[in-house]
Design a protein around this motif. Sequence first.
Motif, PDB file in Angstrom:
ATOM      1  N   LYS A 213       0.841  -1.201   0.000  1.00 52.29           N
ATOM      2  CA  LYS A 213       0.000   0.000   0.000  1.00 52.29           C
ATOM      3  C   LYS A 213       0.875   1.250   0.000  1.00 52.29           C
ATOM      4  CE  LYS A 213      -3.362   0.128   2.944  1.00 52.29           C
ATOM      5  NZ  LYS A 213      -4.049   0.081   4.257  1.00 52.29           N
ATOM      6  N   ALA A 214       0.391   2.300  -0.660  1.00 55.45           N
ATOM      7  CA  ALA A 214       1.102   3.583  -0.681  1.00 55.45           C
ATOM      8  C   ALA A 214       0.118   4.671  -1.086  1.00 55.45           C
ATOM      9  CB  ALA A 214       2.290   3.533  -1.635  1.00 55.45           C
ATOM     10  N   ASP A 215       0.593   5.899  -1.071  1.00 55.61           N
ATOM     11  CA  ASP A 215      -0.179   7.045  -1.555  1.00 55.61           C
ATOM     12  C   ASP A 215       0.575   7.689  -2.707  1.00 55.61           C
ATOM     13  OD1 ASP A 215      -2.330   6.924   0.315  1.00 55.61           O
ATOM     14  OD2 ASP A 215      -0.999   7.771   1.833  1.00 55.61           O
ATOM     15  N   MET A 216      -0.146   8.033  -3.733  1.00 53.76           N
ATOM     16  CA  MET A 216       0.443   8.735  -4.868  1.00 53.76           C
ATOM     17  C   MET A 216       0.038  10.208  -4.794  1.00 53.76           C
ATOM     18  SD  MET A 216       0.178   7.865  -8.962  1.00 53.76           S
ATOM     19  CE  MET A 216      -1.507   8.454  -9.162  1.00 53.76           C
ATOM     20  N   LEU A 217       1.028  11.075  -4.585  1.00 57.15           N
ATOM     21  CA  LEU A 217       0.766  12.511  -4.521  1.00 57.15           C
ATOM     22  C   LEU A 217       0.866  13.093  -5.923  1.00 57.15           C
ATOM     23  CD1 LEU A 217       2.829  13.523  -1.346  1.00 57.15           C
ATOM     24  CD2 LEU A 217       0.455  12.763  -1.490  1.00 57.15           C
ATOM     25  N   VAL A 218      -0.194  13.729  -6.353  1.00 60.84           N
ATOM     26  CA  VAL A 218      -0.247  14.323  -7.694  1.00 60.84           C
ATOM     27  C   VAL A 218      -0.369  15.836  -7.551  1.00 60.84           C
ATOM     28  CG1 VAL A 218      -1.452  14.379  -9.901  1.00 60.84           C
ATOM     29  CG2 VAL A 218      -1.386  12.265  -8.571  1.00 60.84           C
ATOM     30  N   ASN A 219       0.526  16.549  -8.221  1.00 62.84           N
ATOM     31  CA  ASN A 219       0.499  18.013  -8.227  1.00 62.84           C
ATOM     32  C   ASN A 219       0.420  18.479  -9.675  1.00 62.84           C
ATOM     33  OD1 ASN A 219       1.686  20.781  -8.402  1.00 62.84           O
ATOM     34  ND2 ASN A 219       1.771  20.567  -6.197  1.00 62.84           N
ATOM     35  N   ILE A 220      -0.659  19.174 -10.013  1.00 68.03           N
ATOM     36  CA  ILE A 220      -0.873  19.620 -11.395  1.00 68.03           C
ATOM     37  C   ILE A 220      -0.939  21.144 -11.438  1.00 68.03           C
ATOM     38  CG2 ILE A 220      -2.436  19.563 -13.374  1.00 68.03           C
ATOM     39  CD1 ILE A 220      -3.337  16.803 -12.485  1.00 68.03           C
ATOM     40  N   VAL A 221      -0.128  21.728 -12.307  1.00 68.55           N
ATOM     41  CA  VAL A 221      -0.184  23.167 -12.579  1.00 68.55           C
ATOM     42  C   VAL A 221      -0.921  23.346 -13.913  1.00 68.55           C
ATOM     43  CG1 VAL A 221       1.150  25.258 -12.995  1.00 68.55           C
ATOM     44  CG2 VAL A 221       1.987  23.566 -11.344  1.00 68.55           C
ATOM     45  N   TYR A 222      -1.925  24.207 -13.920  1.00 73.23           N
ATOM     46  CA  TYR A 222      -2.726  24.358 -15.145  1.00 73.23           C
ATOM     47  C   TYR A 222      -2.956  25.835 -15.468  1.00 73.23           C
ATOM     48  CZ  TYR A 222      -6.590  24.963 -11.800  1.00 73.23           C
ATOM     49  OH  TYR A 222      -7.396  25.402 -10.760  1.00 73.23           O
ATOM     50  N   ASN A 227      -5.937  33.155 -18.770  1.00 65.86           N
ATOM     51  CA  ASN A 227      -4.482  33.289 -18.609  1.00 65.86           C
ATOM     52  C   ASN A 227      -4.020  33.407 -17.158  1.00 65.86           C
ATOM     53  OD1 ASN A 227      -3.446  33.103 -21.311  1.00 65.86           O
ATOM     54  ND2 ASN A 227      -4.432  35.089 -21.712  1.00 65.86           N
ATOM     55  N   ARG A 228      -4.694  32.716 -16.259  1.00 62.26           N
ATOM     56  CA  ARG A 228      -4.209  32.602 -14.883  1.00 62.26           C
ATOM     57  C   ARG A 228      -3.571  31.223 -14.696  1.00 62.26           C
ATOM     58  NH1 ARG A 228      -7.801  31.898 -11.531  1.00 62.26           N
ATOM     59  NH2 ARG A 228      -9.626  31.766 -12.916  1.00 62.26           N
ATOM     60  N   ILE A 229      -2.558  31.188 -13.837  1.00 60.16           N
ATOM     61  CA  ILE A 229      -1.922  29.911 -13.530  1.00 60.16           C
ATOM     62  C   ILE A 229      -2.330  29.493 -12.128  1.00 60.16           C
ATOM     63  CG2 ILE A 229       0.284  28.756 -13.104  1.00 60.16           C
ATOM     64  CD1 ILE A 229       1.475  30.391 -15.327  1.00 60.16           C
ATOM     65  N   ASN A 230      -2.794  28.246 -12.015  1.00 54.72           N
ATOM     66  CA  ASN A 230      -3.226  27.737 -10.722  1.00 54.72           C
ATOM     67  C   ASN A 230      -2.710  26.302 -10.574  1.00 54.72           C
ATOM     68  OD1 ASN A 230      -4.463  27.724  -8.233  1.00 54.72           O
ATOM     69  ND2 ASN A 230      -6.465  28.392  -9.006  1.00 54.72           N
ATOM     70  N   GLU A 231      -2.843  25.770  -9.365  1.00 55.72           N
ATOM     71  CA  GLU A 231      -2.402  24.396  -9.150  1.00 55.72           C
ATOM     72  C   GLU A 231      -3.416  23.658  -8.295  1.00 55.72           C
ATOM     73  OE1 GLU A 231       1.174  23.669  -6.942  1.00 55.72           O
ATOM     74  OE2 GLU A 231       0.656  25.080  -5.361  1.00 55.72           O
ATOM     75  N   VAL A 232      -3.383  22.320  -8.415  1.00 57.74           N
ATOM     76  CA  VAL A 232      -4.232  21.472  -7.596  1.00 57.74           C
ATOM     77  C   VAL A 232      -3.383  20.306  -7.111  1.00 57.74           C
ATOM     78  CG1 VAL A 232      -5.054  20.171  -9.622  1.00 57.74           C
ATOM     79  CG2 VAL A 232      -6.393  20.160  -7.511  1.00 57.74           C
TER      80      VAL A 232
END
Length: 509
Positions: A213-222, A227-232
Amino acid sequence: MAIEALKENLCVNQIIGKAKENIVAEGDVIIPDIKPDILSTINTSGTICIYKKEVLEGKIRIDGGVQVYIMYLADDENSNVRGINTVIDFTKVIDMEKATPNMNLETDISLRDIECKILNGRKVNIKVNIDASVNVYSNEDIEFIKEIENRKDIQVLNNPTNIDSLLGSGNTKVYAKDTIGIENTDNLAEVMKTNINIVNREVKTSYNKILAKADMLVNIVYLTDDNRINEVKWQIPVMGFIDMQNISDDNLCNTNYEIKNILIKPNNVDEHSIYVEVELEISCNVYEKRELDIIQDLYSPSECLNINQKDITVMQDKRNVKDKSIIKEKMMIPELRNTKICNSEITPKIIKQSIYNDKIMYECELDVKFMYFSSVTNRVDVKLQTIPFNANLDCQGISQSSNLNTKIEIITQDFIIMPDESIETNIELEISVDVSKMMEVRVIDNVEVAENNNENVYSIVVYFVKPGDTLWKIAKRFKSTIRAISSVNGIEDENKINVGQQLFIPKFV
C-alpha cells in the motif's frame, strides 16, 4: 566411496554486477499549430516512465520515456504563458559480462536535468539527462552438507552463521486513477506541469500474499482560459497484491514502485476536473532470517577424505531503517517580494554520508524551484533556492562495510510569504535506508573416502606452534583431534596457543 551426509538447500542472493550510467534521451518537438510561437522557456520538468527492463546474455536493456512539460513565454503581443507536453523515448543497453536472462535486476533511475534549446519559433530541441544505478543478482540454490551421519570418528569444524536468505521475488501491475476537481471558477485551458510522488509505503502479509500500500501525490499546474496559472494537489491510494508462498510476518519485504505510463486528460470545461491514470509496477523481494551451523571444514584421523568445498557470498543484517524529519526555515528571497507562488518543486540531494557510532550521518541539500507570478513584471518566472540540512539515523550494528541504499522522499511542503516578505518554510521528508552486509562463507557439498589411505606410523609427535596455527589446523595435519591434543598438553582454552609453544600430538586411536 561417498560418506552418508544430511544436506540442506539455501537460496543465495548474490550480486553479480553493478553499474552507474548516464542515459541521454533527446528529441525535437514541433509547436502545435494551435499554439503561438515560442520566445523563451520559463520552466521544464519531467517524469520518468520505465516501459520494460530485462537481463540479457552479457547485458542489461532498459526501455522507457520521459514525459516532459515545458512552460514558455509566447511570442505574441500579450507575452502569454503557454505549455508543451511531449514524451521523449529512450533505450539504454549496459554491458555486464556475467549477466544471464534468469537473473534479477534492481534499478534506481532518476532525472538529473532537462536542457531545452529553441531552434526556431516553431521547433524546440529537448535533451534529458538521466542517472541510472543498476544491480544484477543471481538467485542460486546452494546444496551443502549440514551433518555427517553414522561416522563418529570424523572431526567437524562448525561455523555458526546468521544469514538473510531470499525466500522469493514477485511483482504486479496496478493502476492508480481518479478524477481531480479544480476551482469552479477556473475554466481549464491546458495542463502546464505534473509532478507525481509515491509516499507512505506499507507492507502487510497474510495467506501467502503480500499487500503493498502507498499514496500517490499528484500536483498539477494548469492554465485557465483567462491566462491565470493555478495548481491542484491530490492524493490517490495505491494498492496491489503479490503472491508469495510460505511468507510470514517475520520476513523482510523490500518493495519498489516504478511508473510505467501516465495519462493526464482534462475533462469537459464545464466539469472543472482532470482525469489522472498512472500505471505502476510494484516489485518485491522477500528475505527470511536463518541461523545455520555450517560445516566449514572436516577430516578423519583414520582415513583420507576427498572434500569438495566452495566459497559463497551470503547476505547478512538485511533491514530497512526509516526516519522522518521536519525542516523549518525562514528565507529572504528578494525576487519573491510582491509575488504569488504558483508552484514549488523540491529535489533532495545527498552530498555526503558517513558512519559513526551506530549512526548514519547525512549532509544534504534541497533544491527548491519556485514558480511565481510577479505583479511588477506581470509575468511568470522561476527562482531556484538551495536549503542545506543534516540528518542522523540510528542504525545499531552498522559498520563501514555495510551496503547502504538511501532514498529521500518529500511527504509535505508548505511555503508562506510572511508580512515582512520573508518565506516561512515547512517541509516534511522521510529518509529510508536499505542496509545489508555481504560475507564470504565456505561450505562443503560432497565428501568421499579416498581409495589410498596412508596409516599413521607414529604414536606421538612433538610439534612447535608456528604463526597462523590453530589447534584445528594442527590436529587435521597430524590426524589427531583437538580434544586429544588439549588433554595431553593441559590446554584449557582451545582457542589460545602461542607461537613457539611445544605440543605433544598423540596418535588417534
